[in-house]
Design an enzyme around this catalytic site. Structure first.
Site, PDB file in Angstrom:
ATOM      1  N   GLU A 565       0.857  -1.187   0.000  1.00 23.17           N
ATOM      2  CA  GLU A 565       0.000   0.000   0.000  1.00 23.17           C
ATOM      3  C   GLU A 565       0.894   1.238   0.000  1.00 23.17           C
ATOM      4  O   GLU A 565       1.802   1.346   0.827  1.00 23.17           O
ATOM      5  CB  GLU A 565      -0.906   0.016   1.234  1.00 23.17           C
ATOM      6  CG  GLU A 565      -2.007  -1.026   1.206  1.00 23.17           C
ATOM      7  CD  GLU A 565      -2.908  -0.947   2.426  1.00 23.17           C
ATOM      8  OE1 GLU A 565      -4.131  -1.055   2.249  1.00 23.17           O
ATOM      9  OE2 GLU A 565      -2.396  -0.793   3.549  1.00 23.17           O
ATOM     10  N   ILE A 566       0.632   2.143  -0.910  1.00 19.37           N
ATOM     11  CA  ILE A 566       1.380   3.395  -0.973  1.00 19.37           C
ATOM     12  C   ILE A 566       0.428   4.517  -0.603  1.00 19.37           C
ATOM     13  O   ILE A 566      -0.636   4.666  -1.216  1.00 19.37           O
ATOM     14  CB  ILE A 566       1.986   3.609  -2.369  1.00 19.37           C
ATOM     15  CG1 ILE A 566       2.992   2.489  -2.662  1.00 19.37           C
ATOM     16  CG2 ILE A 566       2.638   4.977  -2.481  1.00 19.37           C
ATOM     17  CD1 ILE A 566       3.681   2.594  -3.985  1.00 19.37           C
TER      18      ILE A 566
END
Length: 817
Positions: A565-566
């Site tokens: 997840e960014i």
């Protein structure tokens, strides 16, 4: 037992397990997989957890369509559409689109090179097969000067990476695939009918239809390059090898070896391929074509013998070539498939049927049976779902903003615990220079040992060469506060990834230290799983370059878990986001950009699950019944086992954090004291030997001990429940799906594809269902909302469907077109 240990050990789930295609899917999930909650919340305090955490692996790649958005509710994902290509115009120098002109040596060896210059990789498309027939008739079939043929690729990227999956998905009536496959098979038989030796010269991936092409040849040579891999991964798309693979592979390598390959979809590396008889020679890449030509000449003049099936050992002859042995073998194979799939995936059973049919029908009927089985599988919802996931991952490889990342050569990782060491490992493996820093030499030494042990295991399993091992280790520079030169090393860092304790003050202090010694362009990524990125990046005395800060939330253990997840905060620059995304992609992760909100996406969706699990336990649902119901639904492990595996303390921390995050009734409805009290008792799960289950030894079957039984009786007040398996599934899934839809409604995720990929790769949501939004499309959003409304009336507001679900239910729209 007669069945060889290789078959017993390696026949595994065709669900999310390893890399499907080199450009392709990393995986179906093995049944032994433990999915992660916030397993990184206490990442540096529980080194012992690394021995208990098993993995969910996957990585898909294809071409996927973009998803448009509306103000209120995102529109369904449009069907894939390829970009307009300039029509191919033949010329004397280039007669074919998918092949270079056939070259014929003075000795009569025809060299056929696959090469579509408009594509990065060769794929076995309908168009290629049609052109191959034209090329054969025009240049080879009636040329009596041709004594042998070499098939190879003009691309460095590989031989053939598989069939073009969009040819299959674009066909509405899958029954029409039968004559198409029959035409292709007749072409292969026509090639054989010329009665000249054919050699497959393989460099890079030869997967799916690519390997099937090679299996029709008389001799196979591959290079020893790390990119070379052979496999039949169709099972991971809910399909089977349709160009004769289910018949030709067992005849070449034996039934057990073939079933292992086809039921797992695993890739076979060159050394293993040679040992099992899949290829005849392994050579260095520069020698491939010259050796192939030499072998082709030898086959033509009789100095080289055609490839023959590898001689079987006595034990394998007893297993594969006698009725009692075959009966035992097939019983064991089915038993293993039953155990690993729970009957949710039809493809493995169809593969078994095709191989068995071929053994009893040695004529052309076996190929007819195979292609009919292929068409039958192509029409299943399971295959559609798996292809949807396969399709979706290419969309995930591109950042919608289109911003350019900075050039990254050196990556520094702060914190050498389980998480930091894992990040350093995958970073070094992809060619980056890595600085691994911790507070003292002992701490950083543990991190280096973790990486070294993992690489040694890969070498032992032939998944890494000694050269690669030495190269990877040479890329890592261990540093600590005691290293006088650490600041000089950091002066060359382009990206710093922080993986320390979940403490806001500590993280901001580290940013201050980093900003003092790194260049202005350096991006700082925090691997937090709970702290808002905006709080970490808030400008102040410690933070001067807030625009360079972004969240990169890895899942533990990092080398195995495919999702990343960014998380940008409001002030994150486009370049910083693009840089984190590019590095994550290169690390082999599937990157999902999510908003900076409590729990981000994956852990936020887990909050309601944890709440509902405690509610079900409170009502008296037995723990084993809970687990069994969700495994039957298609999850890799049940929720009780999940909590034990990641740690009761970690699960409790996640659930309580989200319950206090002002997210409304959706995080309520349970009794989280169930886990809080267990933490106080020291029942932390598998890592402490006792959680909900008691664990004794590595092979001991988990059991519910008397103390836990007494505790549960007290917690439930003696309640007992006779809820059906379906009721349990509906309640848990309703809470999960509603939260995912809420995340889409609030634009925490960009589109339904992101939502599907995130939960399949992040928590192991049943891959054969295609993700939460494809699941909604299949069951019907209207009926799902009706079910939730029923639960809201009887169980409480935590089941109230979000507005997006209500809108889709009212309009009849689907999330995927």
């Amino acid at each position: 037992m007669l069945l060889s240990s290789a078959v017993r050990k390696s026949l595994a789930s065709p669900l999310l397990r390893h890399q499907i295609l080199s450009g392709g899917i990393k995986a179906p999930i093995s049944r032994a997989t433990s999915v992660r909650l916030l397993a990184d919340a206490n990442q540096d305090t529980h080194w012992q957890q690394c021995h208990h955490r098993q993995t969910t692996q996957q990585q898909f790649s294809t071409a996927a369509a973009a998803v448009e958005k509306q103000e209120r509710a995102p529109t369904p994902t449009p069907a894939p559409s390829s970009k307009e290509e300039t029509p191919f115009v033949p010329s004397p120098d280039r007669k074919y689109k998918h092949f270079q002109n056939v070259e014929i040596t003075p000795a009569g060896v025809a060299i056929v090179r696959f090469d579509n210059p408009t594509k990065k990789v060769n794929t076995l498309s309908f168009a290629l097969m049609k052109e191959a027939q034209q090329m054969w008739e025009s240049d080879i079939a009636f040329n009596n000067s041709i004594k042998s043929i070499v098939f190879t690729s003009a691309k460095e990227s590989g031989f053939i990476a598989g069939a073009d999956i969009f040819d299959i998905s674009s066909v509405d009536d899958k029954a029409t695939l039968v004559p198409v496959i029959e035409e292709a098979l007749n072409f292969f038989l026509h090639m054989k009918a010329k009665n000249v030796p054919m050699v497959a010269a393989i460099h890079g991936p030869a997967l799916g239809g690519g390997l099937e092409w090679a299996l029709w040849c008389d001799y196979r040579i591959c290079t020893d390059a790390s990119s070379t891999k052979l496999g039949l991964p169709e099972v991971k798309l809910g399909l089977l090898p349709g160009f004769g693979g289910t018949q030709n592979l067992p005849a070449l390598v034996g039934i057990q070896g073939a079933m292992d390959m086809m039921l797992t979809g695993k890739n076979i590396l060159p050394a293993k391929a040679k040992k099992m008889g899949l290829v005849d020679l392994v050579v260095a890449p520069p020698s491939l074509e010259s050796v192939a030509i030499e072998m082709a000449e030898g086959l033509a003049n009789g100095t080289v013998k055609k490839s023959k099936p590898k001689k079987k050992s006595l034990i394998n002859r007893l297993i594969e070539d006698t009725p009692p042995g075959q009966k035992l073998m097939w019983n064991k194979v089915k038993e293993t498939v039953d155990k690993n799939t729970d009957g949710n995936y039809p493809a493995p059973y169809e593969i078994i049927d095709c191989v068995k049919y071929g053994l009893s029908h040695p004529g052309m009927e076996k190929f007819k049976h195979e292609r009919e089985g292929f068409a039958k599988l192509a029409a299943t919802k399971e295959s559609e779902a798996l292809i949807g996931l396969f399709d979706g991952t290419t969309q995930m490889k591109k950042l919608s903003s289109g911003a350019e990342p900075i050039a990254v050569k050196k990556v520094a990782v702060m914190g050498a615990g389980l998480m930091g060491a894992g990040i350093a490992q995958v970073t070094a493996e992809k060619g980056y220079e890595v600085l691994l820093k911790d507070r003292d030499d002992t701490s950083v030494g543990r991190g280096v040992s973790y990486m070294t042990e993992n690489w040694e295991k890969k070498c032992k399993r032939k998944r890494m060469t000694n050269y690669q091992f030495n190269t990877n280790t040479s890329r890592v520079t261990p540093l600590s506060d005691q290293t006088e030169s650490w600041k000089r090393h950091f002066a060359g860092a382009d990206l710093v990834i922080e993986a320390v304790f979940e403490d806001l003050a500590l993280k901001r202090k580290i940013i201050q230290q980093v900003e003092e010694v790194t260049p202005d362009h350096c991006v700082f990524a925090t691997n937090t799983s709970a702290i808002p990125i905006a709080d970490i990046a808030a400008p102040g005395e410690e933070v001067k370059r807030s625009e360079n800060i972004v969240g990169m939330h890895y899942f533990s253990p990092v080398p195995q878990m495919p999702l990343l997840e960014i998380i940008p905060h409001a002030g994150t620059s486009d370049e910083a986001l693009a840089t984190a995304f590019a590095v994550g992609n290169k690390q082999g992760k599937t990157c999902v950009v999510v908003k900076d909100v409590p729990g981000f996406y994956v852990n936020r969706c887990l909050g309601p699950i944890l709440s509902e699990v405690t509610a079900l336990v409170k009502e008296g649902v037995p723990l084993d019944k809970l687990d069994k119901a969700m495994k039957k639904f298609g999850m890799p492990v049940g929720p009780i086992t999940l909590i034990d595996n990641v740690g009761v303390d970690v699960a409790s921390k996640v659930a309580n954090y989200l319950a206090s995050a002002d997210l409304g009734k959706r995080m309520e409805g349970g009794d989280l004291s169930l886990m809080t009290n267990m933490v106080e008792k020291g029942w932390l799960g598998k890592k402490s030997g006792r959680g909900f289950f008691t664990y004794s030894g590595k092979k001991g079957k988990p059991s519910i001990g008397p103390e836990v039984t007494a505790y549960l009786k007290e917690f439930t007040g003696g309640n007992t429940s006779n809820l059906s398996e379906t009721e349990i599934q509906n309640r848990v899934v309703a809470r999960l799906v509603n939260e995912a839809a809420m995340c889409l409604q609030d634009e925490i995720i960009e589109n339904p594809v992101c939502g599907d990929i995130g939960l399949v790769f992040g928590i192991g949501f049943a891959p054969f269902r295609g993700g939460v939004f494809r699941y909604l499309d299949n069951v019907g959003t209207s009926s799902f909302v009706d079910m939730m409304n029923g639960y809201a009336d009887t169980k409480g507001a935590q089941f109230e469907p979000c507005q997006l679900l209500k809108d889709y239910a009212a309009s009849g729209k689907k999330f995927h077109g």
